[in-house]
Design a protein around this motif. Structure first.
Motif, mmCIF file in Angstrom:
data_model
loop_
_atom_site.group_PDB
_atom_site.id
_atom_site.type_symbol
_atom_site.label_atom_id
_atom_site.label_comp_id
_atom_site.label_asym_id
_atom_site.label_seq_id
_atom_site.Cartn_x
_atom_site.Cartn_y
_atom_site.Cartn_z
ATOM 1 N N ASP A 228 -52.529 86.803 1.894
ATOM 2 C CA ASP A 228 -51.878 85.714 2.613
ATOM 3 C C ASP A 228 -50.804 85.033 1.773
ATOM 4 O OD1 ASP A 228 -53.400 86.084 4.902
ATOM 5 O OD2 ASP A 228 -54.969 84.711 4.256
ATOM 6 N N PHE A 229 -50.395 85.655 0.680
ATOM 7 C CA PHE A 229 -49.448 85.050 -0.243
ATOM 8 C C PHE A 229 -48.011 85.488 0.043
ATOM 9 C CE2 PHE A 229 -53.308 85.780 -3.051
ATOM 10 C CZ PHE A 229 -53.846 84.528 -2.802
ATOM 11 N N LYS A 230 -47.087 84.556 -0.163
ATOM 12 C CA LYS A 230 -45.664 84.859 -0.040
ATOM 13 C C LYS A 230 -45.251 85.793 -1.177
ATOM 14 C CE LYS A 230 -43.021 81.509 1.275
ATOM 15 N NZ LYS A 230 -42.163 80.289 1.299
ATOM 16 N N ALA A 231 -44.371 86.739 -0.866
ATOM 17 C CA ALA A 231 -43.900 87.700 -1.863
ATOM 18 C C ALA A 231 -43.123 86.983 -2.977
ATOM 19 C CB ALA A 231 -43.004 88.745 -1.191
ATOM 20 N N PRO A 232 -42.935 87.646 -4.126
ATOM 21 C CA PRO A 232 -42.182 87.039 -5.223
ATOM 22 C C PRO A 232 -40.786 86.593 -4.779
ATOM 23 C CG PRO A 232 -43.257 89.054 -5.971
ATOM 24 C CD PRO A 232 -43.450 88.991 -4.490
ATOM 25 N N GLU A 233 -40.335 85.472 -5.318
ATOM 26 C CA GLU A 233 -39.027 84.931 -4.946
ATOM 27 C C GLU A 233 -37.908 85.922 -5.231
ATOM 28 O OE1 GLU A 233 -38.102 82.270 -3.313
ATOM 29 O OE2 GLU A 233 -40.191 81.663 -3.015
ATOM 30 N N GLU A 234 -38.061 86.718 -6.298
ATOM 31 C CA GLU A 234 -37.025 87.692 -6.627
ATOM 32 C C GLU A 234 -36.884 88.754 -5.539
ATOM 33 O OE1 GLU A 234 -38.692 86.005 -10.441
ATOM 34 O OE2 GLU A 234 -39.504 86.751 -8.541
ATOM 35 N N VAL A 235 -37.993 89.097 -4.921
ATOM 36 C CA VAL A 235 -37.964 90.065 -3.823
ATOM 37 C C VAL A 235 -37.296 89.440 -2.597
ATOM 38 C CG1 VAL A 235 -39.382 91.437 -2.243
ATOM 39 C CG2 VAL A 235 -40.004 91.275 -4.665
ATOM 40 N N LEU A 236 -37.683 88.212 -2.297
ATOM 41 C CA LEU A 236 -37.079 87.526 -1.154
ATOM 42 C C LEU A 236 -35.574 87.367 -1.346
ATOM 43 C CD1 LEU A 236 -39.757 84.743 -0.554
ATOM 44 C CD2 LEU A 236 -39.603 86.994 0.502
ATOM 45 N N ALA A 237 -35.165 87.034 -2.578
ATOM 46 C CA ALA A 237 -33.740 86.842 -2.850
ATOM 47 C C ALA A 237 -32.964 88.141 -2.686
ATOM 48 C CB ALA A 237 -33.557 86.288 -4.271
ATOM 49 N N ALA A 238 -33.545 89.262 -3.141
ATOM 50 C CA ALA A 238 -32.869 90.556 -3.017
ATOM 51 C C ALA A 238 -32.713 90.953 -1.555
ATOM 52 C CB ALA A 238 -33.661 91.623 -3.774
ATOM 53 N N ILE A 239 -33.752 90.694 -0.763
ATOM 54 C CA ILE A 239 -33.677 91.022 0.668
ATOM 55 C C ILE A 239 -32.669 90.120 1.376
ATOM 56 C CG2 ILE A 239 -34.985 90.996 2.824
ATOM 57 C CD1 ILE A 239 -37.412 91.930 1.208
ATOM 58 N N LYS A 240 -32.679 88.832 1.039
ATOM 59 C CA LYS A 240 -31.712 87.907 1.652
ATOM 60 C C LYS A 240 -30.276 88.318 1.329
ATOM 61 C CE LYS A 240 -34.830 83.913 1.631
ATOM 62 N NZ LYS A 240 -35.157 82.622 0.956
ATOM 63 N N GLY B 190 -36.715 95.936 -1.355
ATOM 64 C CA GLY B 190 -37.909 95.195 -1.752
ATOM 65 C C GLY B 190 -38.699 95.892 -2.831
ATOM 66 N N MET B 191 -38.847 97.222 -2.712
ATOM 67 C CA MET B 191 -39.581 97.976 -3.722
ATOM 68 C C MET B 191 -38.925 97.847 -5.096
ATOM 69 S SD MET B 191 -40.262 102.086 -4.031
ATOM 70 C CE MET B 191 -41.156 102.225 -2.508
ATOM 71 N N GLU B 192 -37.625 98.058 -5.146
ATOM 72 C CA GLU B 192 -36.927 97.996 -6.428
ATOM 73 C C GLU B 192 -37.018 96.603 -7.046
ATOM 74 O OE1 GLU B 192 -32.406 98.413 -8.198
ATOM 75 O OE2 GLU B 192 -33.008 99.726 -6.527
ATOM 76 N N ALA B 193 -36.782 95.580 -6.257
ATOM 77 C CA ALA B 193 -36.832 94.212 -6.788
ATOM 78 C C ALA B 193 -38.225 93.859 -7.284
ATOM 79 C CB ALA B 193 -36.388 93.228 -5.699
ATOM 80 N N ALA B 194 -39.252 94.303 -6.548
ATOM 81 C CA ALA B 194 -40.629 93.991 -6.953
ATOM 82 C C ALA B 194 -40.962 94.612 -8.298
ATOM 83 C CB ALA B 194 -41.594 94.489 -5.879
ATOM 84 N N TYR B 195 -40.698 95.905 -8.431
ATOM 85 C CA TYR B 195 -41.031 96.573 -9.683
ATOM 86 C C TYR B 195 -40.144 96.109 -10.839
ATOM 87 C CZ TYR B 195 -44.223 99.859 -7.392
ATOM 88 O OH TYR B 195 -45.286 100.426 -6.716
ATOM 89 N N GLN B 196 -38.937 95.690 -10.541
ATOM 90 C CA GLN B 196 -38.024 95.298 -11.608
ATOM 91 C C GLN B 196 -38.219 93.845 -12.043
ATOM 92 O OE1 GLN B 196 -34.004 96.473 -10.852
ATOM 93 N NE2 GLN B 196 -33.232 95.708 -12.801
ATOM 94 N N TYR B 197 -38.531 92.965 -11.081
ATOM 95 C CA TYR B 197 -38.530 91.534 -11.399
ATOM 96 C C TYR B 197 -39.845 90.815 -11.088
ATOM 97 C CZ TYR B 197 -33.496 92.470 -11.285
ATOM 98 O OH TYR B 197 -32.245 92.991 -11.503
ATOM 99 N N GLY B 198 -40.842 91.519 -10.553
ATOM 100 C CA GLY B 198 -42.023 90.825 -10.042
ATOM 101 C C GLY B 198 -43.179 90.660 -10.998
ATOM 102 N N GLU B 199 -43.014 91.027 -12.264
ATOM 103 C CA GLU B 199 -44.165 91.061 -13.172
ATOM 104 C C GLU B 199 -44.774 89.678 -13.436
ATOM 105 O OE1 GLU B 199 -45.531 93.625 -16.973
ATOM 106 O OE2 GLU B 199 -43.563 92.661 -17.162
ATOM 107 N N LYS B 200 -43.958 88.669 -13.639
ATOM 108 C CA LYS B 200 -44.492 87.330 -13.906
ATOM 109 C C LYS B 200 -45.320 86.841 -12.726
ATOM 110 C CE LYS B 200 -43.075 82.655 -15.286
ATOM 111 N NZ LYS B 200 -43.710 81.932 -14.155
#
Length: 391
Positions: free
Chosen positions: A41-53, A278-288
């Motif tokens: 139920d959690f919102k995806a990482p902001e970096e992923v949202l920003a890349a999609i936007k 989304g996949m690329e942004a998650a793996y690249q920027y989502g670690e924190k």
């Protein structure tokens, strides 16, 4: 006030959510709290949202290629998180792990070929085998001290009888087991001995909440690697299931060519725009974000363990070593599977996954999803207590 990102309760009703908008259809009532399907139920990482936007703002959504940067992000992620060295040219893409495994069955087996699965296990494994007219062979895992172990006595016998493929869930769903390296070596060597192809569903491989590290079976030896196809995705790790994007890791060039050819024969060539982004942004920027998520999930697991030990002593928790899914042993209640579900839905008003769905060995169990805010989890645990408080 919310203490963390993960404490935020986000209203998901009205978003065509399988979990939240299908409640009445699945459980017969809108007032059942859904804690069953495996999304968070959690919102995806902001970096992923920003890349999609940013991609949305471009405004043109034509045909896609899969850029080298996406595969590089995957290569770097599995190296950093798991010490697994893979190459970009081993990677193919598919909308989902289940879809990709179905394509692998089509590409590498024929009708009536024998395929082995270890149960209890993720329900689509059964469907993939049976609906593709393959022969399903089950080997039940052994529950030892509230943890699953492979039954090698049974496996050694079964795998010697004209088996074409073995489907592995690593880490294990629903049991949350992280298979030990020595067990995977033994299993892999059996498959080498009997010329069996391994399909390894490793979608939960990042979700390590215990002490045992995840080991990709493909990493154990050249012989095992050359007969293993590994399936991963950002869908569990970053809660991106709806983006429909997964990666298929096939080191064997001959197998990869055959897999890609089969996908092409079914008309699949590329992921959708937002799946790739989304996949690329998650793996690249989502670690924190992900590391913070793991800390939160560990807190949720401990909350569940403490609550059930204090309030529902007849239920045993199979404490997960991986995943945000917890397998509950309800056999001590003395109820049938049907009675368990009746109590959960009618008395507790909570929707959990019935263990029977996971095949032999799942009877008397239920699976609960703790990938939610602590407030939601606390409500779910109170409902669980209400369901069985008179037993």
């Amino acid at each position: 006030m919310a203490n963390t990102t993960f404490d935020q309760v986000i209203e998901r009703r009205g978003t065509n959510s399988t979990k939240w908008d299908a409640t009445k259809k699945l459980f017969g009532s809108d007032d059942v709290l859904p804690m069953w399907v495996a999304d968070m139920d959690f919102k995806a990482p902001e970096e992923v949202l920003a890349a999609i936007k940013e991609r949305v703002e471009h405004g043109v959504f034509g045909y896609n290629i899969s850029p080298p940067s996406t595969s590089e992000a995957i290569v770097n992620w599995v190296k950093k998180r798991h010490g697994w060295d893979i190459q970009s040219d081993w990677i193919s893409y598919n909308p989902g792990v289940v879809t990709a495994m179905a394509m692998a069955i089509g590409a590498f087996t024929l009708p009536r070929d024998r395929i082995v699965i270890l149960t209890p296990v993720y329900q689509p494994f059964f469907h993939l085998v049976e609906r593709n007219d393959r022969e399903l062979v089950t080997v039940e895992n052994i529950l030892v001290n509230e943890q699953y172990e492979m039954d090698f006595t049974k496996l050694e016998d079964v795998l010697s009888h004209e088996v074409k493929m073995l489907m592995l869930c690593n880490p294990h769903n629903p049991g949350g087991k992280v298979w030990k390296k020595e067990d995977l070596i033994r299993l892999g060597e059996l498959c080498v001995k009997h010329d069996i192809l391994i399909l390894s569903d490793d979608i939960h491989s990042d979700m390590i909440v215990g002490e045992i590290p995840y080991t990709p079976i493909s990493s154990l030896s050249e012989e095992i690697r050359e007969r293993t196809i590994t399936f991963i995705a950002p869908s569990k790790t970053f809660n991106l299931a709806g983006l429909q994007a997964s990666a298929v890791i096939i080191p064997n060039k001959r197998l990869k060519l055959k897999f890609d050819h089969y996908q092409g024969s079914l008309g699949f060539y590329s992921l959708n725009t937002f799946g790739l982004v989304g996949m690329e942004a998650a793996y690249q920027y989502g670690e924190k974000w992900f590391d913070e998520l793991l800390t939160y999930l560990k807190g949720n697991i401990q909350l569940l363990v403490n609550y059930i030990e204090a309030n529902l002593p007849k239920i045993k928790v199979i404490k997960p070593e991986a995943t945000y899914l917890v397998w509950l042993d309800c056999r001590g209640l003395g109820l049938s599977d049907e009675q368990i579900q009746k109590h959960l839905i009618e008395k507790g008003k909570i929707g959990l996954e019935p263990g029977k769905k996971y095949g032999p060995g799942g009877e008397g169990f239920v699976r609960i999803n703790i990938g939610c805010s602590r407030t939601t989890l606390e409500e779910g645990l109170q409902r669980l207590k209400l369901a069985f408080e008179e037993i």
